[in-house]
Design a protein around this motif. Structure first.
Motif, short mmCIF file in Angstrom:
data_model
loop_
_atom_site.label_atom_id
_atom_site.label_comp_id
_atom_site.label_asym_id
_atom_site.label_seq_id
_atom_site.Cartn_x
_atom_site.Cartn_y
_atom_site.Cartn_z
N ALA A 372 0.83 -1.20 0.00
CA ALA A 372 0.00 0.00 0.00
C ALA A 372 0.87 1.26 0.00
O ALA A 372 0.60 2.22 -0.72
CB ALA A 372 -0.91 -0.01 1.22
N TRP A 373 1.96 1.23 0.76
CA TRP A 373 2.82 2.42 0.85
C TRP A 373 3.47 2.75 -0.50
O TRP A 373 3.41 3.88 -0.96
CB TRP A 373 3.93 2.19 1.91
CG TRP A 373 4.89 3.34 1.93
CD1 TRP A 373 4.68 4.55 2.52
CD2 TRP A 373 6.17 3.40 1.29
NE1 TRP A 373 5.77 5.36 2.29
CE2 TRP A 373 6.69 4.69 1.54
CE3 TRP A 373 6.92 2.50 0.52
CZ2 TRP A 373 7.93 5.10 1.06
CZ3 TRP A 373 8.16 2.91 0.04
CH2 TRP A 373 8.65 4.19 0.30
N ILE A 374 4.03 1.75 -1.14
CA ILE A 374 4.75 2.03 -2.40
C ILE A 374 3.77 2.37 -3.52
O ILE A 374 4.06 3.21 -4.39
CB ILE A 374 5.73 0.88 -2.78
CG1 ILE A 374 6.66 1.28 -3.94
CG2 ILE A 374 5.04 -0.42 -3.10
CD1 ILE A 374 7.71 2.27 -3.59
N SER A 375 2.61 1.77 -3.47
CA SER A 375 1.61 2.06 -4.49
C SER A 375 1.17 3.52 -4.39
O SER A 375 1.07 4.25 -5.37
CB SER A 375 0.44 1.09 -4.29
OG SER A 375 -0.72 1.60 -4.82
N VAL A 380 1.59 4.06 -9.30
CA VAL A 380 1.51 3.11 -10.43
C VAL A 380 1.12 1.75 -9.86
O VAL A 380 1.28 1.50 -8.66
CB VAL A 380 2.86 2.98 -11.19
CG1 VAL A 380 3.27 4.31 -11.80
CG2 VAL A 380 3.96 2.41 -10.30
N PRO A 381 0.61 0.85 -10.71
CA PRO A 381 0.28 -0.48 -10.19
C PRO A 381 1.52 -1.20 -9.65
O PRO A 381 2.61 -1.09 -10.21
CB PRO A 381 -0.24 -1.23 -11.43
CG PRO A 381 -0.59 -0.17 -12.41
CD PRO A 381 0.29 1.01 -12.13
N ILE A 382 1.32 -1.89 -8.52
CA ILE A 382 2.38 -2.71 -7.93
C ILE A 382 2.00 -4.14 -8.29
O ILE A 382 0.92 -4.62 -7.94
CB ILE A 382 2.42 -2.56 -6.39
CG1 ILE A 382 2.54 -1.08 -6.01
CG2 ILE A 382 3.54 -3.39 -5.78
CD1 ILE A 382 3.74 -0.36 -6.58
N ILE A 383 2.87 -4.82 -9.03
CA ILE A 383 2.52 -6.14 -9.52
C ILE A 383 3.38 -7.22 -8.87
O ILE A 383 4.57 -7.36 -9.18
CB ILE A 383 2.59 -6.18 -11.07
CG1 ILE A 383 1.68 -5.05 -11.60
CG2 ILE A 383 2.18 -7.56 -11.60
CD1 ILE A 383 1.65 -4.89 -13.07
N ASP A 384 2.77 -7.92 -7.94
CA ASP A 384 3.43 -9.00 -7.23
C ASP A 384 3.55 -10.17 -8.23
O ASP A 384 2.66 -10.36 -9.07
CB ASP A 384 2.54 -9.39 -6.04
CG ASP A 384 3.22 -10.31 -5.04
OD1 ASP A 384 4.33 -10.78 -5.31
OD2 ASP A 384 2.61 -10.56 -3.97
N ASN A 385 4.62 -10.90 -8.16
CA ASN A 385 4.71 -12.10 -9.00
C ASN A 385 5.49 -13.14 -8.24
O ASN A 385 6.49 -12.88 -7.63
CB ASN A 385 5.27 -11.81 -10.40
CG ASN A 385 6.57 -11.06 -10.40
OD1 ASN A 385 7.61 -11.57 -10.78
ND2 ASN A 385 6.57 -9.81 -9.94
N TYR A 386 4.96 -14.37 -8.30
CA TYR A 386 5.49 -15.47 -7.51
C TYR A 386 6.11 -16.50 -8.43
O TYR A 386 5.47 -16.96 -9.38
CB TYR A 386 4.35 -16.10 -6.71
CG TYR A 386 4.64 -17.52 -6.28
CD1 TYR A 386 5.41 -17.78 -5.15
CD2 TYR A 386 4.15 -18.60 -7.01
CE1 TYR A 386 5.69 -19.09 -4.76
CE2 TYR A 386 4.42 -19.91 -6.62
CZ TYR A 386 5.20 -20.15 -5.51
OH TYR A 386 5.47 -21.43 -5.15
N TRP A 387 7.37 -16.84 -8.19
CA TRP A 387 8.03 -17.87 -8.99
C TRP A 387 9.29 -18.33 -8.28
O TRP A 387 9.50 -18.01 -7.12
CB TRP A 387 8.29 -17.41 -10.42
CG TRP A 387 8.93 -16.06 -10.62
CD1 TRP A 387 8.37 -14.85 -10.31
CD2 TRP A 387 10.22 -15.76 -11.18
NE1 TRP A 387 9.23 -13.83 -10.67
CE2 TRP A 387 10.36 -14.36 -11.20
CE3 TRP A 387 11.25 -16.55 -11.69
CZ2 TRP A 387 11.52 -13.73 -11.70
CZ3 TRP A 387 12.40 -15.93 -12.19
CH2 TRP A 387 12.51 -14.54 -12.19
N GLN A 388 10.12 -19.09 -8.98
CA GLN A 388 11.28 -19.72 -8.36
C GLN A 388 12.43 -19.83 -9.35
O GLN A 388 12.21 -19.79 -10.56
CB GLN A 388 10.94 -21.16 -7.96
CG GLN A 388 9.66 -21.33 -7.24
CD GLN A 388 9.44 -22.77 -6.84
OE1 GLN A 388 9.33 -23.63 -7.70
NE2 GLN A 388 9.38 -23.03 -5.55
N THR A 389 13.62 -20.06 -8.82
CA THR A 389 14.78 -20.31 -9.67
C THR A 389 14.43 -21.43 -10.66
O THR A 389 14.78 -21.38 -11.84
CB THR A 389 15.98 -20.75 -8.80
OG1 THR A 389 16.20 -19.75 -7.82
CG2 THR A 389 17.23 -20.95 -9.63
N GLU A 390 13.73 -22.42 -10.16
CA GLU A 390 13.40 -23.60 -10.97
C GLU A 390 12.51 -23.26 -12.16
O GLU A 390 12.65 -23.85 -13.23
CB GLU A 390 12.70 -24.65 -10.10
CG GLU A 390 13.59 -25.34 -9.08
CD GLU A 390 13.71 -24.60 -7.76
OE1 GLU A 390 13.38 -23.40 -7.71
OE2 GLU A 390 14.17 -25.21 -6.77
#
Ligand code: PRX
Length: 629
Positions: A372-375, A380-390
């Motif tokens: 919320a703070w950075i947004s 601008v939209p803050i877009i979280d994305n979840y992934w891994q090295t794999e």
């Protein structure tokens, strides 16, 4: 087409979907088969097709935008700033490729890159890709033992390194650590190519160490053509931590990776040729591979490599870069945002950030306050994305390039096209229902861009990551998650012994093994404990061989410092535990299994859970006592 339709197609007809996405890159020779899943869980994408990552990242853009910026290397540590156009980048990569060829590196040979965030590191990665050598970048913050185990596993013909990195204005010598790592390793590289930044003195080893600047001059006019590679040839190995003390070499292909990155640059990152991308990660991590070096360049964007702290010369540095280079897409980690949040708001407010369209955050859970703070601050939209090295690219996010869907605070989003994400109950192996906690898994075939195997160890790849549930091969992310009624996922932490410190993935077993090497350590348990700033920190509980050595507060402090020093020296400061506590007994089950989750719960002030299997309940009180509770 709606996102829902595109997603459904990608899962039900993966061949048709990825055949379409494959048009985003150049192929020297078309593939004969989009997908070969005849030996599950192994997956081959674009079989028979020939392409090259360096061609798609560099050469391909020289014709249409050769004079435009490709690589912007900024160091607030040394005060240097250099913009390489696509044409200049091609020339530099060609020179580095020529040096590698002259040093005897050929297709399939491994090249280990242990470098600070300088342009030459990107040249080296791209040069490997150009000639079909397999790079293995090791994070510059890792020390001799971590480096040695990677040298032994990857068996590089060549190591590319530098005299030093720099942090907070202080030179961090690399060369002595590298020499120590080579001495520790049973495998010896034929040659070591060194960039001399003149930050720290360097002793060159005769016959082995060679100077980059000298060789660059010798190959100044080199024009090394790209080596066209079959889509499934390995492009790189990137080591990552898991449950055991031995890091796994995540191996990736060429064609599938190029297509996945091109696809994600369009559907998630919405990057256009000629724009500037700024990822604040490090080339030693997967974000650096996918979204500092390869992804943005494959999309024809300029990419920024930044060496320095986010707070130096002041906390406005990143935003001044955004203003100066008109950055449109920025990628960082929640920890970095939490650091910036503590700084005066003027640092950000004084810059014109109107070019910025979105900020992407990944690597660790994004808490609602930070988001919320950075947004609010950036607008601008803050877009979280979840992934891994794999996986190499996002599993969950909001793919705004396909359809602008709402995000939900605390959730990285919904499955990205190509990822058939499912939640399974750990004990029953049944699929979870809405709002039911389970293990996040991906049903095979994994989409392009994901790991092919564990380098040199297919068996370990299958036994570590894959199970057969309901008759289907499923890949485990080792993360807990839940899915709400709208299909949004929430990530609830790891199911294994991996911890996440400031977005850096570390194995508690590696840290335990390092601490165990101290002469007075008999047993040790390391757990990840919640931390407001870093997400998690490592905390160690140690049983001493000679407890008398820590019988005063001063002696304990000295020993704690000594043990931290061992970790610093072997693994690097990045793995250093925040605290080392001395106790006489560790909580274990009657069969001798360490109850890490219970220790962690106590550290975080939670209920330690079902204790029916514990050998001696007094051991829990020892942990509480050590924590002063
Ligand atoms: O636990 C998840 C966490 O980081 C792990 C992967 O770390 P690494 O291999 O270093 O790759 C980082 C790529 C961005 C995951 O298993 N993780 C990653 N992204 C998120 C996350 N946890 C919560 N939210 C995220 N967005």
């Amino acid at each position: 087409m709606s996102f829902a339709t595109i997603y459904k197609n990608s899962i039900e007809q993966p061949e048709a979907y990825w055949d379409g996405e494959a048009k985003l890159i150049d192929w020297q020779q078309p593939y004969s088969k989009v997908l070969d899943y005849s030996k599950p869980p192994f997956t081959q994408w674009f079989v028979g097709g020939k392409t090259n990552l360096c061609h798609n990242a560099v050469d391909r853009w020289v014709a249409t935008q050769g004079e435009k910026a490709a690589l912007i290397a900024i160091s607030t540590e040394t005060g240097s700033e250099k913009v390489y156009s696509f044409k200049e980048l091609q020339a530099e990569v060609s020179r580095t490729a020529a040096i590698m060829l002259a040093l005897g590196v050929g297709q399939g040979d491994r090249v280990l890159i242990y470098m600070p965030m300088i342009a030459e590191a990107a040249f080296a990665m791209l040069a490997c890709a150009r000639i079909g050598a397999i790079h293995s970048v090791v994070f510059g913050g890792f020390a001799a033992h971590s480096l040695a185990s990677r040298i032994e596993d990857a068996q590089p013909k060549l190591i590319v390194s530098a005299d030093a990195g720099s942090r907070g204005g202080k030179a961090i010598p690399y060369k002595p650590l590298l020499d120590e790592a080579i001495a520790l390793s049973a495998h010896k590289p034929g040659k070591v190519l060194l960039v001399n930044r003149k930050l720290a003195p360097m002793q060159l080893v005769d016959g082995r160490d060679v100077d980059y600047a000298t060789l660059r001059t010798q190959h100044i006019d080199a024009q090394v053509p790209v080596t066209w590679l079959e889509s499934n040839a390995p492009s790189y190995i990137l080591y990552t931590s898991g449950t055991t003390g031995k890091p796994k070499g995540v191996q990736r292909d060429v064609g599938g990776y190029a297509v996945a990155l091109a696809s994600s640059m369009r559907s998630i990152f919405c990057g256009n040729p000629g724009e500037t991308y700024f990822a604040t990660s490090d080339i030693g991590w997967v974000v650096g591979h996918s979204y500092i070096v390869y992804g943005p360049l494959i999309a024809g964007m300029a990419t920024i490599m930044y060496e320095g702290l986010p707070t130096s010369p002041d906390a406005g540095i990143w935003w001044s870069i955004v203003e100066k280079y008109k950055v449109t897409r920025m990628f960082s980690a929640p920890t970095a945002v939490r650091v910036l949040k503590k700084q005066p708001p003027e640092c950000m407010q004084k810059y014109d950030l109107s070019s910025l369209k979105a900020l992407y955050l990944a690597g660790e859970p994004l808490d609602e306050t930070t988001s919320a703070w950075i947004s609010e601050a950036l607008g601008v939209p803050i877009i979280d994305n979840y992934w891994q090295t794999e996986t190499g690219w996002p599993i969950l996010s909001i793919a705004r390039g396909i359809e602008d869907q709402p995000s939900k605070l605390g959730s990285p989003g919904i499955p990205v096209p190509g990822f058939n994400v499912k939640l399974f109950n750990e004990s029953t192996g049944e699929e979870c229902g809405t709002n039911e906690k389970g293990v996040v898994m991906i049903e095979g075939p994994l989409p392009p861009g994901c790991m092919q195997t564990v380098y040199g160890d297919d068996e370990r790849y299958v036994s570590t990551y894959w199970s057969v549930l309901n008759g289907k091969h499923v890949y485990s992310t080792f993360d807990w998650g839940i899915r709400d009624a709208d299909g949004y996922y929430f990530i609830l932490g790891r199911t294994d012994d991996v911890i996440n410190v400031a977005g850096h993935r570390l194995g508690t077993r590696e840290i335990e093994e390092s601490i165990s090497s101290h002469a007075n350590v008999s047993e040790v348990a390391v757990v990840g404990v919640e931390d407001k700033l870093k997400g998690q920190v490592a905390v160690a509980f140690v049983i001493l061989k000679n407890p008398a050595a820590a019988n005063t507060a001063e002696a304990q402090q000295a020993l704690e410092k000594e043990i931290m020093g061992v970790v610093d020296h072997q693994l690097g400061a990045v793995a250093r535990p925040a605290r080392v506590h001395f106790i006489a007994q560790l909580p274990k089950t009657r069969s001798g299994k360490l109850l890490r989750r219970s220790i962690q719960a106590i550290c975080e002030g939670r209920d330690p859970g079902d204790m029916s299997s514990i050998e001696d309940p007094a051991s829990l009180r020892q942990i509480q006592g050590a924590l002063g509770r």
